[in-house]
Motif scaffolding. Structure first.
Motif, PDB file in Angstrom:
ATOM      1  N   LYS A  45       0.824  -1.207   0.000  1.00  0.00           N
ATOM      2  CA  LYS A  45       0.000   0.000   0.000  1.00  0.00           C
ATOM      3  C   LYS A  45       0.861   1.260   0.000  1.00  0.00           C
ATOM      4  O   LYS A  45       0.529   2.258  -0.650  1.00  0.00           O
ATOM      5  CB  LYS A  45      -0.932   0.005   1.216  1.00  0.00           C
ATOM      6  N   HIS A  46       1.982   1.212   0.740  1.00  0.00           N
ATOM      7  CA  HIS A  46       2.808   2.419   0.802  1.00  0.00           C
ATOM      8  C   HIS A  46       3.434   2.744  -0.562  1.00  0.00           C
ATOM      9  O   HIS A  46       3.710   3.907  -0.859  1.00  0.00           O
ATOM     10  CB  HIS A  46       3.872   2.315   1.892  1.00  0.00           C
ATOM     11  N   ASP A 102       0.658   4.495  -2.449  1.00  0.00           N
ATOM     12  CA  ASP A 102       0.527   5.863  -1.948  1.00  0.00           C
ATOM     13  C   ASP A 102       1.629   6.751  -2.526  1.00  0.00           C
ATOM     14  O   ASP A 102       1.382   7.914  -2.895  1.00  0.00           O
ATOM     15  CB  ASP A 102       0.603   5.875  -0.421  1.00  0.00           C
ATOM     16  N   TYR A 103       2.837   6.232  -2.586  1.00  0.00           N
ATOM     17  CA  TYR A 103       3.983   6.963  -3.137  1.00  0.00           C
ATOM     18  C   TYR A 103       3.739   7.301  -4.613  1.00  0.00           C
ATOM     19  O   TYR A 103       4.001   8.425  -5.059  1.00  0.00           O
ATOM     20  CB  TYR A 103       5.222   6.094  -2.953  1.00  0.00           C
ATOM     21  N   ARG A 114       0.778   7.509  -6.200  1.00  0.00           N
ATOM     22  CA  ARG A 114      -0.312   8.490  -6.328  1.00  0.00           C
ATOM     23  C   ARG A 114       0.161   9.895  -5.940  1.00  0.00           C
ATOM     24  O   ARG A 114      -0.209  10.886  -6.569  1.00  0.00           O
ATOM     25  CB  ARG A 114      -1.496   8.063  -5.461  1.00  0.00           C
ATOM     26  N   LYS A 115       0.976   9.977  -4.915  1.00  0.00           N
ATOM     27  CA  LYS A 115       1.483  11.269  -4.470  1.00  0.00           C
ATOM     28  C   LYS A 115       2.374  11.911  -5.531  1.00  0.00           C
ATOM     29  O   LYS A 115       2.549  13.143  -5.551  1.00  0.00           O
ATOM     30  CB  LYS A 115       2.264  11.081  -3.162  1.00  0.00           C
TER      31      LYS A 115
END
Length: 726
Positions: A614-615, A618-619, A621-622
């Motif tokens: 998941k991280h 997130d990275y 998408r950011k």
């Protein structure tokens, strides 16, 4: 593997998978005290350590065959003689003389000749894993810095005089050491062939060959270093319960010999190869300790200072070797690339393409330069700390501490022969600069050759050691200890940490500085601070020790860490700076109409992949619509357990014998699937497929398994120690 075995001579032994790693560390310590008379104590200490670390390290290719892993051997011995003399009741003098020697060897795999062989690096290998596309690089053959060895000798003289008068304790002293190192350098000396895809590997048609080549018969380099320091310190009680320790250290560090002068580097680039480092450091420090109410229950400490590091001898070895007289390089592409004969190299490593290439007038002799800048300094750390500890009883203590460290003048190498401005920019990728002409990039595989981006053709890479690196680190620590029965105790420590820097290079071969720093464009730009390669956010250590019964003690420790960092990168040389592994990826937005369809599908496949952390999602998408931030990925929390057992034997009178038995990561001993945690490193979200010369941008393969859970942590280690005292 069939191609590697048939055409490249790889052995029939397994080359991929899980292998047992053995690391042996043997240490012996001796101390003898001789009370010459009432005022003189002579002490002899000897500490011997021998380490053998098999399969110590692979290479910087994504996947390395077993034969590309190196072994390390290290032997250290420290012999110290000290004389402590009580001159009178108030003055004591302590004189120490130490001789330290070290011998380190980096050895090629036992599957290769002792002198090692070139590497074969196959790029852009495609595979499908669980229906997802994966592109990677695989290496066989040698390893980039083997074989090499170091032999060092240190002679140190320290004298301290302690004076206790008028409730003030003074310490004055001097510390003088001479260091001599002899080294045979190995980095990039064995050559490397680059192949695009499996077909070229099968047909033995590399597109590139590069190698550093010795020009002299004597391969060794010798450096001599002198460190001198004088210091003073005082401890006194300023008022009831308030103590002050303050000190000052003045230190000089210098190299006694240097590299040869290179006129071309000086006249054309302003880089002097004969610069030495000779630096003075003034290092004050202090510590205040306040026993609140003088009840021995509440203590406050506050301190700080300036601390200098030692010189980095390995950097000076680089700079003395690469002064333009001892080593030259080749970096060949196209029809001039030699046809590899790995079977022949294994039989005779001297047949690998080397100095003979300089006989071909069409092959350029590249002179590599490593040098100290005229302003190079020794790294310096500015420190502040504060703590509060409360003793609820003689069994229970709880404390909180805060630390702030600012490191300045850290080492970094930058290429002074790389053009100042990009030849062109990739508009679709935040206007990213490329430092070679678009016309020189291979349109078939997207390979950019750094030799086309030099200021002067008379030299190759010109790496200058500068002191522009910096790091800011802050930490808070909450800890406590509870002694529940006799010497049985439980201790807990939690650390919150924040570490940012502009380069995490900490000394090694010069190339490592440029290999390790992830960049958006210009590798010389150190203006931005990001999370450090060594950053972590949370650390938890819990240790429990049993009371001693019948001389036996057992202890278990849990160590966990979370919030380590990683980057999203491109597999390939995007900016034309020599390095194929340091370019941050531009993350295309799959929701944008301007994003090519193949990138939309590839990135969306990563986001839809349930096996991807998941991280990582997130990275990604950011980072939509921009170049990914260096170390913007955040790993989760995981830890290991260590076990310690000790047994003491009382022999006779003061003679005692103690046995210690440690198992680090004990769960991994019980099962290879235990004692490992989800932690990922740098992720190559793209690999370069080709270059569009018309539109002036790269075409990629998307690794749809980017961020897939992988498991890390060191395998179990067993350590046995013996101690005899009398």
């Amino acid at each position: 593997m069939s191609i590697a075995r048939e055409k490249y001579g790889v052995s029939n032994n397994p080359q991929f998978g899980s292998f047992n790693k053995n690391k042996d560390t043997n240490a012996a310590f001796l101390r003898l005290d001789w009370q010459i008379n009432a005022r003189n104590l002579l002490t002899l200490r000897n500490n011997f350590v021998h380490e053998k670390d098999l399969l110590s390290e692979g290479d910087n290719t994504t996947i390395n065959m077993y034969e590309s892993y190196i072994d390390r051997k290290k032997t250290d011995n420290s012999l110290m003689l000290s004389l402590r003399t009580d001159i009178n009741d108030d003055i004591t003098n302590e004189l120490k003389v130490q001789y330290f020697l070290e011998n380190q060897s980096v050895l090629a795999s036992k599957e290769l000749p002792t002198a090692s062989i070139p590497r074969a690096i196959v790029e852009g290998i495609s595979s499908t894993i669980n229906g997802k596309n994966q592109f990677t690089n695989i290496q066989l053959g040698g390893q980039r810095f083997s074989p090499e060895w170091f032999k060092g000798d240190v002679v140190q003289l320290v004298n301290n005089i302690y004076i206790n008068r008028n409730n003030i304790k003074y310490t004055f002293g001097g510390d003088f050491s001479y260091y001599r190192m002899v080294n045979v350098y190995g980095s990039e000396m064995n050559g490397r062939f680059y192949f695009t895809g499996m077909d070229n590997f099968k047909n033995m048609t590399p597109y590139r060959y590069a190698r550093e080549i010795r020009l002299t018969d004597d391969p060794s380099t010798v450096i001599n270093q002198l460190s001198s320091a004088v210091y003073g310190q005082m401890e006194t009680e300023l008022s009831p319960g308030l103590d002050l320790m303050a000190g000052l250290r003045v230190e000089n560090m210098q190299y006694l010999n240097g590299a040869n002068y290179n006129e071309i580097a000086d006249k054309q680039l302003g880089v002097r190869t004969d610069n030495k480092i000779n630096t003075w450091q003034i290092q004050p420090r202090f510590q205040l300790t306040w026993d609140i109410n003088q009840n021995r229950k509440d203590f406050v400490k506050f301190g700080g200072g300036i601390f200098g590091s030692s010189l980095n001898p390995y950097s000076m070895i680089n700079n003395m070797l690469f002064d333009g007289t001892k080593v030259a390089a080749v970096d060949i592409e196209g029809a001039l690339v030699p046809t590899p004969d790995f079977i022949g190299y294994r039989q005779n490593p001297d047949t690998a393409p080397g100095k003979d290439l300089f006989n071909n007038p069409n092959i350029e002799k590249l002179i590599t330069i490593n040098a100290n800048s005229k302003d190079a300094k020794v790294p310096t750390v500015y420190k502040l700390n504060a703590s509060y500890n409360h003793f609820f009883s003689d069994r229970l203590r709880v404390g909180i501490s805060a630390y702030a460290n600012w490191a300045r003048n850290n080492y970094m190498y930058v290429d002074r022969n790389m053009v100042d401005e990009p030849f062109f920019r990739i508009a679709e990728e935040a206007n990213r600069g490329v430092y070679v002409p678009a016309s020189t990039i291979n349109p078939t595989n997207g390979a950019a050759n750094w030799v086309n981006g030099r200021k002067t053709k008379d030299l190759g890479r010109v790496l200058e050691l500068i002191s522009d690196g910096k790091k800011d680190q802050y930490a808070f620590v909450l800890d406590g200890t509870y002694r529940y029965f006799k010497d049985g105790q439980i201790s807990v420590s939690y650390t919150w940490n924040d570490s940012k820097d502009n380069t995490s290079y900490n000394g090694n071969v010069a190339n490592t500085a440029t290999l390790s720093l992830m960049v958006a464009e210009d590798p010389r730009n150190l203006s931005k601070m990001n999370y450090s390669d060594t950053h972590f956010r949370h650390k938890l250590v819990v240790y429990g020790q049993s009371p001693t019964f019948w001389g036996m003690t057992a202890g278990i420790r849990f160590s966990g860490i979370g919030g380590t960092r990683y980057s999203l990168a491109v597999n390939g040389n995007m900016n034309g700076d020599f390095v194929n592994s340091n370019d941050l990826a531009y993350i295309y937005d799959p929701n944008s109409a301007s994003t090519p369809d193949y990138l939309k599908k590839g990135i969306q496949a990563i986001l839809d992949n349930p096996e991807v952390e998941k991280h990582t999602k997130d990275y990604i998408r950011k980072s939509f619509g921009k170049i990914a931030e260096r170390n913007g990925g955040i790993n989760g929390f995981a830890g290991t357990f260590d076990l310690r057992l000790t047994k003491k034997f009382n022999i006779v009178e003061k003679h005692k014998f103690e046995v210690g038995f440690d198992i680090f990561n004990v769960a991994n001993l019980l099962s290879k699937d235990w004692g490992v945690g989800p932690r990922i490193g740098k992720q190559n979200i793209y690999s370069i497929k080709s270059f569009d010369a018309t539109e002036k941008h790269f075409v990629y393969n998307v690794n749809t398994n980017t961020g897939k859970t992988s498991y890390a942590f060191s395998p179990y280690q067993i350590q046995i120690g013996f101690r005899y005292s009398f």
